[in-house]
Design a protein around this motif. Structure first.
Motif, short mmCIF file in Angstrom:
data_model
loop_
_atom_site.label_atom_id
_atom_site.label_comp_id
_atom_site.label_asym_id
_atom_site.label_seq_id
_atom_site.Cartn_x
_atom_site.Cartn_y
_atom_site.Cartn_z
N HIS A 116 0.84 -1.19 0.00
CA HIS A 116 0.00 0.00 0.00
C HIS A 116 0.87 1.24 0.00
N HIS A 117 0.34 2.32 -0.57
CA HIS A 117 1.16 3.51 -0.52
C HIS A 117 1.02 4.22 0.81
N MET A 118 1.81 5.24 1.00
CA MET A 118 2.05 5.83 2.31
C MET A 118 0.79 6.24 3.06
N VAL A 119 -0.17 6.81 2.40
CA VAL A 119 -1.35 7.30 3.12
C VAL A 119 -2.10 6.15 3.81
N HIS A 120 -2.07 4.96 3.23
CA HIS A 120 -2.72 3.82 3.89
C HIS A 120 -1.93 3.37 5.11
N ALA A 121 -0.62 3.44 5.04
CA ALA A 121 0.20 3.10 6.20
C ALA A 121 -0.05 4.09 7.33
N ARG A 122 -0.19 5.37 6.97
CA ARG A 122 -0.43 6.39 7.99
C ARG A 122 -1.78 6.21 8.69
N ALA A 123 -2.74 5.68 7.98
CA ALA A 123 -4.09 5.54 8.53
C ALA A 123 -4.10 4.72 9.81
N THR A 124 -3.18 3.78 9.93
CA THR A 124 -3.15 2.94 11.12
C THR A 124 -2.33 3.55 12.26
N LEU A 125 -1.54 4.59 11.96
CA LEU A 125 -0.63 5.14 12.96
C LEU A 125 -0.97 6.56 13.41
N PRO A 172 0.41 11.98 -5.75
CA PRO A 172 -0.09 10.61 -5.87
C PRO A 172 0.36 9.65 -4.77
N TRP A 173 1.45 9.97 -4.07
CA TRP A 173 1.90 9.10 -2.98
C TRP A 173 1.12 9.36 -1.70
N THR A 174 0.62 10.56 -1.53
CA THR A 174 -0.07 10.92 -0.28
C THR A 174 -1.57 11.08 -0.43
N ASP A 175 -2.10 10.91 -1.61
CA ASP A 175 -3.53 11.10 -1.87
C ASP A 175 -4.28 9.78 -1.75
N PRO A 176 -5.17 9.66 -0.76
CA PRO A 176 -5.89 8.40 -0.59
C PRO A 176 -6.84 8.08 -1.74
N ALA A 177 -7.14 9.05 -2.59
CA ALA A 177 -8.02 8.81 -3.73
C ALA A 177 -7.28 8.13 -4.89
N VAL A 178 -5.96 8.08 -4.80
CA VAL A 178 -5.15 7.49 -5.86
C VAL A 178 -4.93 6.01 -5.55
N SER A 179 -4.96 5.18 -6.58
CA SER A 179 -4.76 3.74 -6.37
C SER A 179 -3.36 3.44 -5.85
N ASP A 214 -1.35 1.22 -6.99
CA ASP A 214 -0.45 1.08 -8.14
C ASP A 214 0.06 2.44 -8.62
N SER A 215 -0.83 3.42 -8.72
CA SER A 215 -0.41 4.75 -9.18
C SER A 215 0.47 5.44 -8.15
N GLY A 216 0.14 5.28 -6.87
CA GLY A 216 0.94 5.89 -5.81
C GLY A 216 2.35 5.34 -5.77
N VAL A 217 2.46 4.02 -5.88
CA VAL A 217 3.78 3.39 -5.87
C VAL A 217 4.56 3.77 -7.12
N ARG A 218 3.92 3.78 -8.27
CA ARG A 218 4.60 4.17 -9.51
C ARG A 218 5.14 5.59 -9.40
N TYR A 219 4.34 6.51 -8.84
CA TYR A 219 4.78 7.89 -8.64
C TYR A 219 6.04 7.93 -7.77
N ALA A 220 6.02 7.20 -6.66
CA ALA A 220 7.17 7.19 -5.75
C ALA A 220 8.40 6.61 -6.44
N LEU A 221 8.23 5.56 -7.21
CA LEU A 221 9.36 4.97 -7.92
C LEU A 221 9.92 5.92 -8.97
N ASP A 222 9.03 6.61 -9.67
CA ASP A 222 9.46 7.51 -10.74
C ASP A 222 10.07 8.81 -10.24
N THR A 223 9.70 9.26 -9.06
CA THR A 223 10.12 10.60 -8.62
C THR A 223 11.00 10.63 -7.38
N ALA A 224 11.09 9.54 -6.63
CA ALA A 224 11.80 9.62 -5.36
C ALA A 224 12.54 8.35 -5.00
N SER A 225 12.90 7.56 -5.99
CA SER A 225 13.54 6.28 -5.69
C SER A 225 14.69 6.01 -6.65
#
Length: 97
Positions: free
Chosen positions: A1-10, A24-31, A33-44
């Protein structure tokens, strides 16, 4: 899951991300797959040792002097994580000493 889902529990129930920080990494409306792809493309940095070394060289050339390595993400098995660490230490890091 992308970051916003991890934050939901903490985070507390009243936690809110400012609109200016939503991507796209912090928006819960984004899937996921799209959130992870954004993180890989821009910050990894990822790929073969040659590709990672090229990415580190681009950062160096842009004036970056330090890189923080998080060698685990998601549910990678431990042997894969340690192999990534070994490859980075043997094939990438020596190019930048």
């Amino acid at each position: 899951h992308h970051m916003v889902h991890a934050r939901a529990t903490l985070n507390p129930p009243d936690y809110h991300v400012e609109a200016s920080r939503v991507n796209p990494w912090t928006d819960p409306a984004v899937s996921d797959d799209s959130g992870v792809r954004y993180a890989l493309d821009t910050a990894s940095l990822y790929g073969t040792p040659v590709r990672v070394a090229e990415q580190v060289a681009e950062l160096r050339d842009a004036g970056v002097h330090h890189v923080l390595c998080q060698t685990t993400i998601g549910f990678l098995p431990h042997p894969r994580i340690t192999e990534s660490m070994r490859l980075f230490g043997e094939k990438v890091a020596p190019r930048f000493r």
